[in-house]
Design a protein around this motif. Structure first.
Motif, short mmCIF file in Angstrom:
data_model
loop_
_atom_site.label_atom_id
_atom_site.label_comp_id
_atom_site.label_asym_id
_atom_site.label_seq_id
_atom_site.Cartn_x
_atom_site.Cartn_y
_atom_site.Cartn_z
N ASN A 97 0.82 -1.21 0.00
CA ASN A 97 0.00 0.00 0.00
C ASN A 97 0.85 1.27 0.00
O ASN A 97 0.53 2.24 -0.69
CB ASN A 97 -0.96 0.00 1.18
CG ASN A 97 -2.07 -1.02 1.02
OD1 ASN A 97 -2.39 -1.43 -0.09
ND2 ASN A 97 -2.63 -1.46 2.12
N ILE A 98 1.94 1.26 0.75
CA ILE A 98 2.84 2.42 0.78
C ILE A 98 3.47 2.62 -0.60
O ILE A 98 3.54 3.74 -1.11
CB ILE A 98 3.93 2.23 1.86
CG1 ILE A 98 3.30 2.36 3.25
CG2 ILE A 98 5.06 3.25 1.68
CD1 ILE A 98 4.24 1.96 4.38
N LEU A 99 3.91 1.54 -1.21
CA LEU A 99 4.51 1.62 -2.54
C LEU A 99 3.52 2.18 -3.56
O LEU A 99 3.85 3.07 -4.35
CB LEU A 99 4.99 0.23 -2.98
CG LEU A 99 5.58 0.12 -4.38
CD1 LEU A 99 6.89 0.90 -4.46
CD2 LEU A 99 5.80 -1.32 -4.75
N MET A 100 2.29 1.70 -3.53
CA MET A 100 1.28 2.15 -4.49
C MET A 100 0.91 3.61 -4.23
O MET A 100 0.68 4.37 -5.17
CB MET A 100 0.05 1.25 -4.44
CG MET A 100 0.34 -0.18 -4.85
SD MET A 100 1.27 -0.35 -6.39
CE MET A 100 0.12 0.20 -7.58
N GLU A 101 0.86 4.01 -2.97
CA GLU A 101 0.54 5.40 -2.65
C GLU A 101 1.64 6.33 -3.16
O GLU A 101 1.35 7.40 -3.72
CB GLU A 101 0.34 5.58 -1.14
CG GLU A 101 -0.09 6.96 -0.75
CD GLU A 101 -1.42 7.38 -1.38
OE1 GLU A 101 -1.57 8.59 -1.65
OE2 GLU A 101 -2.29 6.53 -1.60
N LYS A 102 2.89 5.94 -2.99
CA LYS A 102 4.00 6.74 -3.51
C LYS A 102 3.89 6.90 -5.02
O LYS A 102 4.13 7.97 -5.57
CB LYS A 102 5.35 6.09 -3.17
CG LYS A 102 5.80 6.28 -1.77
CD LYS A 102 7.16 5.62 -1.57
CE LYS A 102 7.62 5.69 -0.15
NZ LYS A 102 8.90 4.98 0.05
N ARG A 103 3.53 5.82 -5.69
CA ARG A 103 3.39 5.87 -7.16
C ARG A 103 2.25 6.79 -7.57
O ARG A 103 2.35 7.53 -8.52
CB ARG A 103 3.16 4.46 -7.70
CG ARG A 103 4.33 3.56 -7.48
CD ARG A 103 4.95 3.11 -8.77
NE ARG A 103 6.23 2.49 -8.55
CZ ARG A 103 6.43 1.19 -8.48
NH1 ARG A 103 5.43 0.36 -8.64
NH2 ARG A 103 7.64 0.71 -8.27
N ARG A 104 1.13 6.74 -6.82
CA ARG A 104 -0.01 7.60 -7.15
C ARG A 104 0.36 9.06 -6.98
O ARG A 104 0.05 9.89 -7.82
CB ARG A 104 -1.21 7.26 -6.27
CG ARG A 104 -2.03 6.11 -6.79
CD ARG A 104 -3.34 5.97 -6.03
NE ARG A 104 -3.17 5.42 -4.70
CZ ARG A 104 -3.10 4.13 -4.44
NH1 ARG A 104 -3.18 3.26 -5.41
NH2 ARG A 104 -2.95 3.69 -3.20
N VAL A 105 1.02 9.38 -5.87
CA VAL A 105 1.42 10.77 -5.61
C VAL A 105 2.41 11.24 -6.67
O VAL A 105 2.28 12.33 -7.22
CB VAL A 105 2.02 10.90 -4.19
CG1 VAL A 105 2.68 12.25 -3.99
CG2 VAL A 105 0.95 10.67 -3.14
N LYS A 106 3.38 10.40 -6.98
CA LYS A 106 4.39 10.75 -7.98
C LYS A 106 3.72 10.98 -9.34
O LYS A 106 4.00 11.96 -10.02
CB LYS A 106 5.44 9.65 -8.09
CG LYS A 106 6.53 9.93 -9.07
CD LYS A 106 7.51 8.78 -9.13
CE LYS A 106 8.53 9.01 -10.22
NZ LYS A 106 9.40 7.87 -10.41
N ASN A 107 2.84 10.08 -9.74
CA ASN A 107 2.17 10.22 -11.04
C ASN A 107 1.27 11.45 -11.07
O ASN A 107 1.20 12.14 -12.09
CB ASN A 107 1.37 8.96 -11.36
CG ASN A 107 2.26 7.80 -11.75
OD1 ASN A 107 3.40 7.99 -12.17
ND2 ASN A 107 1.75 6.61 -11.61
N ALA A 108 0.59 11.73 -9.96
CA ALA A 108 -0.27 12.91 -9.92
C ALA A 108 0.57 14.17 -10.04
O ALA A 108 0.20 15.11 -10.78
CB ALA A 108 -1.07 12.93 -8.62
#
Length: 123
Positions: A97-108
């Motif tokens: 979940n932490i990894l996916m959240e980092k990816r979402r924030v980075k992509n946004a």
């Protein structure tokens, strides 16, 4: 056509004339194209290289481990071992979940700045 394209074309033509492409695996078969539309554009080349090397991206490796742990928990009868596996599962899920959240924030953030740049350029 620049000089490098010309050299490459000549080398390809020579190889074709020598028959070096005649015994390639998959000859005469349609290409198997992968659908990478769900992978962010900036990660596609890296994912392809990792896949060809037999290495899974971290999030897929975690997903695989999560599924294995869930299967082990379902088959486990000893309470102590079940608790240990459940704790490991929770850690893996949290890491995922932490990894996916980092990816979402980075992509946004990337999308935001990309849009701002396009606006400044008049696109």
């Amino acid at each position: 056509m620049d000089i490098f394209e010309k050299i490459a074309e000549d080398k390809i033509r020579e190889a074709m004339e020598k028959g070096e492409f005649d015994n390639l695996s998959g000859k005469g078969k349609p290409l198997e194209l992968e659908d990478l539309s769900r992978v962010p554009e900036e990660l596609r080349a890296g994912y392809k290289i990792l896949k060809n090397a037999g290495i899974l991206p971290e999030e897929l490796e975690l997903k695989k481990e999560i599924i294995s742990l869930q299967d082990l928990i379902n088959c486990c009868y000893e309470e102590e071992e079940k608790q240990l596996l459940t704790q490991k599962l929770s850690e893996k899920i949290l890491r995922f979940n932490i990894l996916m959240e980092k990816r979402r924030v980075k992509n946004a953030a990337l999308r935001y700045y990309k849009n701002r740049i396009y606006q400044k350029l008049g696109y």
